[in-house]
Each structure stands twice: as structure tokens, then as C-alpha cells.
Design an enzyme around this catalytic site. Sequence first.
Site, PDB file in Angstrom:
ATOM      1  N   LYS A 160     -11.296  -1.798   6.119  1.00  0.00           N
ATOM      2  CA  LYS A 160     -10.235  -1.426   6.922  1.00  0.00           C
ATOM      3  C   LYS A 160     -11.001  -0.585   8.136  1.00  0.00           C
ATOM      4  O   LYS A 160     -11.874   0.196   8.168  1.00  0.00           O
ATOM      5  CB  LYS A 160      -9.418  -0.205   6.156  1.00  0.00           C
ATOM      6  CG  LYS A 160      -8.202   0.557   6.772  1.00  0.00           C
ATOM      7  CD  LYS A 160      -7.852   1.345   5.922  1.00  0.00           C
ATOM      8  CE  LYS A 160      -6.894   2.603   6.429  1.00  0.00           C
ATOM      9  NZ  LYS A 160      -6.151   3.240   5.632  1.00  0.00           N
ATOM     10  N   ARG A 215       0.004  10.328  -0.137  1.00  0.00           N
ATOM     11  CA  ARG A 215       0.256  11.316   0.841  1.00  0.00           C
ATOM     12  C   ARG A 215       1.443  12.260   0.345  1.00  0.00           C
ATOM     13  O   ARG A 215       1.813  13.229   0.952  1.00  0.00           O
ATOM     14  CB  ARG A 215       0.732  10.853   2.297  1.00  0.00           C
ATOM     15  CG  ARG A 215      -0.374   9.902   2.579  1.00  0.00           C
ATOM     16  CD  ARG A 215      -0.038   9.553   4.091  1.00  0.00           C
ATOM     17  NE  ARG A 215      -0.704   8.405   4.692  1.00  0.00           N
ATOM     18  CZ  ARG A 215      -0.765   7.880   5.902  1.00  0.00           C
ATOM     19  NH1 ARG A 215       0.145   8.121   6.527  1.00  0.00           N
ATOM     20  NH2 ARG A 215      -1.624   7.138   6.261  1.00  0.00           N
ATOM     21  N   GLU A 260       0.934  -1.292  -0.234  1.00  0.00           N
ATOM     22  CA  GLU A 260       0.102   0.026   0.191  1.00  0.00           C
ATOM     23  C   GLU A 260       0.971   1.064   0.067  1.00  0.00           C
ATOM     24  O   GLU A 260       1.627   1.755   0.825  1.00  0.00           O
ATOM     25  CB  GLU A 260      -0.939  -0.112   1.220  1.00  0.00           C
ATOM     26  CG  GLU A 260      -1.829   1.321   1.239  1.00  0.00           C
ATOM     27  CD  GLU A 260      -2.604   1.412   2.349  1.00  0.00           C
ATOM     28  OE1 GLU A 260      -2.946   2.760   3.005  1.00  0.00           O
ATOM     29  OE2 GLU A 260      -2.682   0.462   3.475  1.00  0.00           O
ATOM     30  N   THR A 269      -4.684   5.920   1.138  1.00  0.00           N
ATOM     31  CA  THR A 269      -5.231   7.514   1.049  1.00  0.00           C
ATOM     32  C   THR A 269      -5.924   8.053  -0.135  1.00  0.00           C
ATOM     33  O   THR A 269      -5.922   9.046  -0.697  1.00  0.00           O
ATOM     34  CB  THR A 269      -4.165   8.129   1.424  1.00  0.00           C
ATOM     35  OG1 THR A 269      -3.125   7.590   2.225  1.00  0.00           O
ATOM     36  CG2 THR A 269      -4.509   9.448   2.038  1.00  0.00           C
TER      37      THR A 269
END
Length: 214
Positions: free
Chosen positions: A135, A51, A47, A75
Site C-alpha cells: 500500500k 479507527r 477494508e 489501520t
Amino acid sequence: MKPLPEKLSAQDVMDDVPVIPVIVLHDPAHAVPLARALVAGGIRMLEVTLRTPAALACIERIAKEVPEAVAGAGTIRSAADAQAAALAGARFGVSPGYTRTVSKACHDVGLPLLPGVATGSEIMMAQEDGFNRLKFFPALQAGGAPMLKAWQGPFGDVTFCPTGGIHAANAHEFLSLSNVACVGGSWIVPNESVQTGDWTRITQLASEAAALPR
């Protein structure tokens, strides 16, 4: 590692190994050696969080140069994020929360999504849209393992990937729960090891994480 289908599902992503590394990269030059180090340690679901300005370039490099890795985008907060991630070569998406806009965008571009939830209402909304693999984020701040235990009753058909505040010392507490398939964590990719190119250390951490019982 077992062969993976060409088109992944959220179940494929979550059931592969006990830990999905949460990766923050600032330099695309680090992407390929990091991915190779993680794969060498037995972890291929990666992952890469959106960001940093370098994130999409990192996903693209991993997708093109490390075929044994499965690059994912974390994200994801908008349809534009989902589209950009898919174009870069991501094969799954992870979001910090849940919106139907992000869900539809990921579906439209073929990205299996692990949507983030922190409350019962968010779980119910995600389930209404067909999601049973979720999640739990931010895991510690939102109630940790006790919250997941409480959810085993009303949400017994949901499987979670808790992320946020999880590290080598407490990962087992989450992985021992019947409704947890894996955890997400950044401890496998310490920033100092990435910056110094200590790929051997990252392979070691990945190997230890891949061997965690669940």
C-alpha cells in the site's frame, strides 16, 4: 465475480477490482446493509478501518451475515490489532506503515497483509520480508502518481495500492500506471449516505468504481 480461494493472498485482494473502499463505521447497525450495498455494486473486498470503537463489531457482523463480502481490517498498527481483527473474522489486513512486529503477527494469525510504505527504504524493508504487494500511503502527500512512476525503475517487481487523497476524479491517473493494481478510497462510502441509509447511492458509486479501467 470469480470464486476466491479459502485462504486469500495479498494478490487476490489487490487484483479483485480496481478500488478497495476505505470504510470508517461508528455504528455496527450500518455494517451489514453497507456491505450488501457494496457487493451489489460489484465490490467485495472491504477494508473496515480500526479507527472507531465499533470497527471490530462491524467486521464481525459482515463476516457472519454477508458471506459474499470479504471483510478486511485497516489501520492495523500492532500485534494486538492483528489478533483482534482475525478473531472478529477479518480475512485480510492493511497497515498504514510497516513493522516486522505487525508483519509477523498477521502471518501468525493467517491474515494476508497489505503493508503501508511511503519511502524507498520502507519498500526495501518490506521486500526483505517477502512483500511485493504494498500500500502506498498517504499517496498524494507522499508524491502521488509521479512518485509511483519514479519507483517503476528501481522497484519494478513491486505492485502498489495507493491510498490517501484518491477520489473518483483522480483514480484513473493512478490506475493507468503499470505498477498499480488497485486504489483505496473512501469516496465510495460517503459518510452522509451511510448515516442516512442511502444504500442505493453507495451501490451506484461502487458500480462506477468497479468499472474503472486499469
